[in-house]
Design a protein around this motif. Structure first.
Motif, PDB file in Angstrom:
ATOM      1  N   GLU A  86       0.826  -1.209   0.000  1.00  0.00           N
ATOM      2  CA  GLU A  86       0.000   0.000   0.000  1.00  0.00           C
ATOM      3  C   GLU A  86       0.862   1.262   0.000  1.00  0.00           C
ATOM      4  OE1 GLU A  86      -3.971  -1.842   2.096  1.00  0.00           O
ATOM      5  OE2 GLU A  86      -2.726  -0.474   3.261  1.00  0.00           O
ATOM      6  N   ALA A  87       1.926   1.243   0.795  1.00  0.00           N
ATOM      7  CA  ALA A  87       2.818   2.399   0.829  1.00  0.00           C
ATOM      8  C   ALA A  87       3.419   2.635  -0.554  1.00  0.00           C
ATOM      9  CB  ALA A  87       3.919   2.188   1.862  1.00  0.00           C
ATOM     10  N   ALA A  88       3.830   1.533  -1.204  1.00  0.00           N
ATOM     11  CA  ALA A  88       4.416   1.657  -2.540  1.00  0.00           C
ATOM     12  C   ALA A  88       3.380   2.181  -3.537  1.00  0.00           C
ATOM     13  CB  ALA A  88       4.972   0.314  -2.993  1.00  0.00           C
ATOM     14  N   THR A  89       2.158   1.679  -3.410  1.00  0.00           N
ATOM     15  CA  THR A  89       1.094   2.095  -4.334  1.00  0.00           C
ATOM     16  C   THR A  89       0.833   3.593  -4.246  1.00  0.00           C
ATOM     17  OG1 THR A  89       0.035  -0.057  -4.125  1.00  0.00           O
ATOM     18  CG2 THR A  89      -1.313   1.732  -4.990  1.00  0.00           C
ATOM     19  N   VAL A  90       0.636   4.094  -3.023  1.00  0.00           N
ATOM     20  CA  VAL A  90       0.290   5.513  -2.912  1.00  0.00           C
ATOM     21  C   VAL A  90       1.476   6.413  -3.266  1.00  0.00           C
ATOM     22  CG1 VAL A  90      -1.577   5.213  -1.262  1.00  0.00           C
ATOM     23  CG2 VAL A  90       0.721   5.630  -0.416  1.00  0.00           C
ATOM     24  N   LEU A  91       2.686   5.874  -3.196  1.00  0.00           N
ATOM     25  CA  LEU A  91       3.840   6.679  -3.613  1.00  0.00           C
ATOM     26  C   LEU A  91       3.976   6.690  -5.131  1.00  0.00           C
ATOM     27  CD1 LEU A  91       6.451   5.702  -0.906  1.00  0.00           C
ATOM     28  CD2 LEU A  91       5.532   7.978  -1.301  1.00  0.00           C
ATOM     29  N   GLY A  92       3.174   5.873  -5.799  1.00  0.00           N
ATOM     30  CA  GLY A  92       3.153   5.912  -7.261  1.00  0.00           C
ATOM     31  C   GLY A  92       3.997   4.846  -7.943  1.00  0.00           C
ATOM     32  N   PHE A  93       4.603   3.955  -7.169  1.00  0.00           N
ATOM     33  CA  PHE A  93       5.398   2.898  -7.793  1.00  0.00           C
ATOM     34  C   PHE A  93       4.491   1.986  -8.615  1.00  0.00           C
ATOM     35  CE2 PHE A  93       8.180   3.782  -4.082  1.00  0.00           C
ATOM     36  CZ  PHE A  93       9.335   4.083  -4.778  1.00  0.00           C
ATOM     37  N   GLN A  97       7.822  -2.138 -10.328  1.00  0.00           N
ATOM     38  CA  GLN A  97       8.758  -1.453  -9.410  1.00  0.00           C
ATOM     39  C   GLN A  97       8.544  -1.925  -7.979  1.00  0.00           C
ATOM     40  OE1 GLN A  97       7.716   2.632 -10.345  1.00  0.00           O
ATOM     41  NE2 GLN A  97       9.746   3.006 -11.198  1.00  0.00           N
ATOM     42  N   LYS A 101      11.705  -3.554  -6.310  1.00  0.00           N
ATOM     43  CA  LYS A 101      12.396  -2.635  -5.398  1.00  0.00           C
ATOM     44  C   LYS A 101      12.002  -2.845  -3.944  1.00  0.00           C
ATOM     45  CE  LYS A 101      13.179   1.222  -8.492  1.00  0.00           C
ATOM     46  NZ  LYS A 101      14.643   1.052  -8.416  1.00  0.00           N
ATOM     47  N   ILE A 102      10.732  -3.127  -3.726  1.00  0.00           N
ATOM     48  CA  ILE A 102      10.236  -3.161  -2.347  1.00  0.00           C
ATOM     49  C   ILE A 102      10.077  -4.599  -1.835  1.00  0.00           C
ATOM     50  CG2 ILE A 102       8.437  -2.327  -0.776  1.00  0.00           C
ATOM     51  CD1 ILE A 102       9.874  -0.067  -2.310  1.00  0.00           C
TER      52      ILE A 102
ATOM     53  N   LEU B  58      -6.781   3.076  -2.256  1.00  0.00           N
ATOM     54  CA  LEU B  58      -6.467   1.746  -1.730  1.00  0.00           C
ATOM     55  C   LEU B  58      -7.707   0.847  -1.677  1.00  0.00           C
ATOM     56  CD1 LEU B  58      -3.952   2.659   1.105  1.00  0.00           C
ATOM     57  CD2 LEU B  58      -3.451   1.718  -1.145  1.00  0.00           C
ATOM     58  N   ARG B  93      -2.393   9.979  -7.749  1.00  0.00           N
ATOM     59  CA  ARG B  93      -1.544   9.521  -6.639  1.00  0.00           C
ATOM     60  C   ARG B  93      -0.392  10.472  -6.365  1.00  0.00           C
ATOM     61  NH1 ARG B  93      -1.930   3.357  -8.496  1.00  0.00           N
ATOM     62  NH2 ARG B  93      -3.755   2.800  -7.260  1.00  0.00           N
ATOM     63  N   PHE B 100       0.498   6.406   7.259  1.00  0.00           N
ATOM     64  CA  PHE B 100      -0.189   5.255   7.841  1.00  0.00           C
ATOM     65  C   PHE B 100      -0.056   5.229   9.358  1.00  0.00           C
ATOM     66  CE2 PHE B 100       1.029   4.089   3.562  1.00  0.00           C
ATOM     67  CZ  PHE B 100      -0.048   3.371   3.073  1.00  0.00           C
ATOM     68  N   PHE B 106       9.899   1.478   4.340  1.00  0.00           N
ATOM     69  CA  PHE B 106      10.538   0.332   3.712  1.00  0.00           C
ATOM     70  C   PHE B 106      11.764  -0.040   4.542  1.00  0.00           C
ATOM     71  CE2 PHE B 106       8.702   2.749   0.000  1.00  0.00           C
ATOM     72  CZ  PHE B 106       7.540   1.998  -0.030  1.00  0.00           C
ATOM     73  N   HIS B 108      14.200  -2.076   4.306  1.00  0.00           N
ATOM     74  CA  HIS B 108      15.502  -2.349   3.681  1.00  0.00           C
ATOM     75  C   HIS B 108      16.131  -1.105   3.077  1.00  0.00           C
ATOM     76  CE1 HIS B 108      12.478  -2.429   0.632  1.00  0.00           C
ATOM     77  NE2 HIS B 108      13.304  -2.703  -0.350  1.00  0.00           N
ATOM     78  N   VAL B 122       9.767   7.539  -9.547  1.00  0.00           N
ATOM     79  CA  VAL B 122       8.389   7.808  -9.995  1.00  0.00           C
ATOM     80  C   VAL B 122       8.308   9.214 -10.578  1.00  0.00           C
ATOM     81  CG1 VAL B 122       5.977   7.997  -9.304  1.00  0.00           C
ATOM     82  CG2 VAL B 122       7.442   6.256  -8.258  1.00  0.00           C
ATOM     83  N   ARG B 166       8.319  11.447   3.955  1.00  0.00           N
ATOM     84  CA  ARG B 166       8.167  10.693   2.706  1.00  0.00           C
ATOM     85  C   ARG B 166       6.894  11.132   1.965  1.00  0.00           C
ATOM     86  NH1 ARG B 166       7.505   4.173   2.823  1.00  0.00           N
ATOM     87  NH2 ARG B 166       5.549   4.756   3.839  1.00  0.00           N
TER      88      ARG B 166
END
Lengths: 183, 256
Positions: A86-93, A97, A101-102, B58, B93, B100, B106, B108, B122, B166
């Motif tokens: 979800e974090a990746a989605t809202v960041l536009g990845f 990707q 990446k994630i 979402l 987006r 959250f 992330f 890593h 992006v 972020r």
């Protein structure tokens, strides 16, 4: 798992069969199958110095271990929290990707111990290749043992397996360590 | 603040959403103007988080219309719901940020990469540009010395501030917060709330789902009280907290 039902079904069937039957049987099938089923003269097949016995071993081991690795990675991917996606989605990845990446880098770290186990088992499983008369280490040891009426060749073979795995273990430990910068 | 249409950053009209048979959102209307801070309060299971998740792509709504920064995410015309194409959705987006409850950093990536990764891959900014943006934000969050740390080495409050950085990095028109302090102890909560307060002073448009009633009263321009999938009451923050009109709102606030 694939959202396309038929694809998911095919792979589940593949994994189920490959994990549910003996590797030795699979070796036989890959080795003798082409001749018994299609009358293919496998004796004439060779890639460079490798005859069909060797090729069949590679194929059977790959098919079998692919099933186990698939399960390990499936477990790893499914253990990732929804929040990461979800974090990746809202960041536009994009989906690709996000995966590369994630998700995947984290999955690799998580599955590494299980993968290590499988690799070590794989090394020992190569002794099975003797059933289709591939002259691997164990075949040699057996022959030497009966010729010399001695257990020393077996001990020597054991030592070789062990040293090989010791090396693999050392490498895998280093890989694991290189990924321990986060928890 | 003018009432002109161009000033509306978020517009949700007659939103319906159910999970299985459970109706979670039952005809929600919400408009947020540029520079406005809206707090959404209400009991758990009242639909607050679902509303936020629908606005941030979402979750898919079952019915209604959502417009963010002038782009239509979804619309229902003569009973038929349709979502925009993928390209527009990606565009949308980039117009909002989401923070959250449990950070979802992330693990890593270093703090710096958590913030710059989307900017570079992006939004196609150069590495230098991305790092400048990152450093400015970390400075603002009081975390500049943590740039090369990994999230696991930060406290919960620090992690949440990184995740706010972020969300801010892409310079969004609106930021959504989904209970940003619910996973933090009171001491760490303070630092995060201070950061959000500062953003409010800078006239950042924000929608905050929160259980921090005094924070909502002091920082929000408007409070929306949700329960049972509907907006029970809304109004200027101070008025709603000190003088609620609806019986349900009174009961809820009495618990604080």
């Amino acid at each position: 798992m694939s959202k396309i039902k038929i694809v998911s079904l095919i792979f589940r069937f593949y994994i189920s069969i490959l994990r549910g039957t003996p590797l030795m049987l699979q070796l036989f099938l890959v080795y003798f199958g082409p001749y018994y089923l299609f009358k293919v003269n496998t004796g004439s097949i060779a890639i460079g110095p490798f005859n069909y016995r060797f090729i069949a071993t590679i194929i059977a081991f790959s098919l079998n271990y692919a099933a186990y690795f698939a399960e390990i990675f499936r477990g790893g991917i499914q253990s990732m929290s929804k929040g990461q996606y979800e974090a990746a989605t809202v960041l536009g990845f994009s989906k690709i990707q996000t995966y590369f990446k994630i998700i995947l880098p984290q999955v690799v770290k998580r599955v590494l111990p299980s993968v290590s186990n499988e690799i070590i088992t794989l090394v020992k499983d190569t002794s099975l290749a003797q059933v289709i008369s591939v002259t691997e280490m164990f075949t040699r040891a057996s022959a030497a043992a009966s010729a010399q009426v001695s257990v020393v060749p077996f001990i020597a073979a054991g030592a070789f397996y062990y040293l090989t795995n010791l090396l693999i273990e050392a490498i895998l430990n280093r890989v694991e360590k290189s990924m321990s910068y986060y928890s | 603040m003018s009432d002109s249409k161009n000033d509306i950053v978020l517009e949700m009209t007659d939103i319906h959403k159910s999970f299985e048979k459970l109706e979670v959102l039952n005809g929600i209307n919400l408009q947020v103007r540029k520079g406005e801070v809206v707090a959404i309060i209400g009991p758990s299971g009242g639909g607050k988080s679902t509303l936020l998740r629908c606005a941030t792509t979402l979750e898919r709504v079952d019915y209604g219309k959502i417009v963010i920064g002038g782009d239509v995410l979804c619309d229902t015309i003569s009973g038929r719901l349709s979502y925009c194409d993928k390209k527009t959705e990606k565009e949308i987006r980039s117009k909002f940020g989401l923070v959250f409850q449990n950070f979802n950093l992330f693990p890593h990536f270093s703090v710096k990469r958590n913030i710059t990764e989307a900017l570079i891959h992006v939004h196609k900014k150069s590495k230098a540009e991305a790092e400048t943006i990152c450093n400015n934000l970390l400075m603002k969050m009081g975390l500049i010395e943590k740039a090369d740390e990994y999230p696991c080495n930060l406290s919960g409050g620090q992690q949440q501030r990184v995740s706010i950085a972020r969300a801010l990095a892409t310079n969004p028109e609106i930021i959504f917060f989904d209970e940003p302090t619910s996973a933090l102890d009171p001491e760490l909560t303070k630092g995060v709330l201070t950061v959000i307060k500062d953003l409010a002073k800078e006239k950042m448009t924000m929608v905050i789902v929160t259980h921090e009633m005094s924070f909502a009263r002091d920082v929000a321009d408007r409070i929306v009280f949700m329960d049972g999938g509907v907006i029970v009451e809304e109004g200027p923050a101070y008025d709603l907290v000190t003088n609620p009109q609806q019986q349900r709102t009174k009961e809820f606030l009495a618990g604080y």
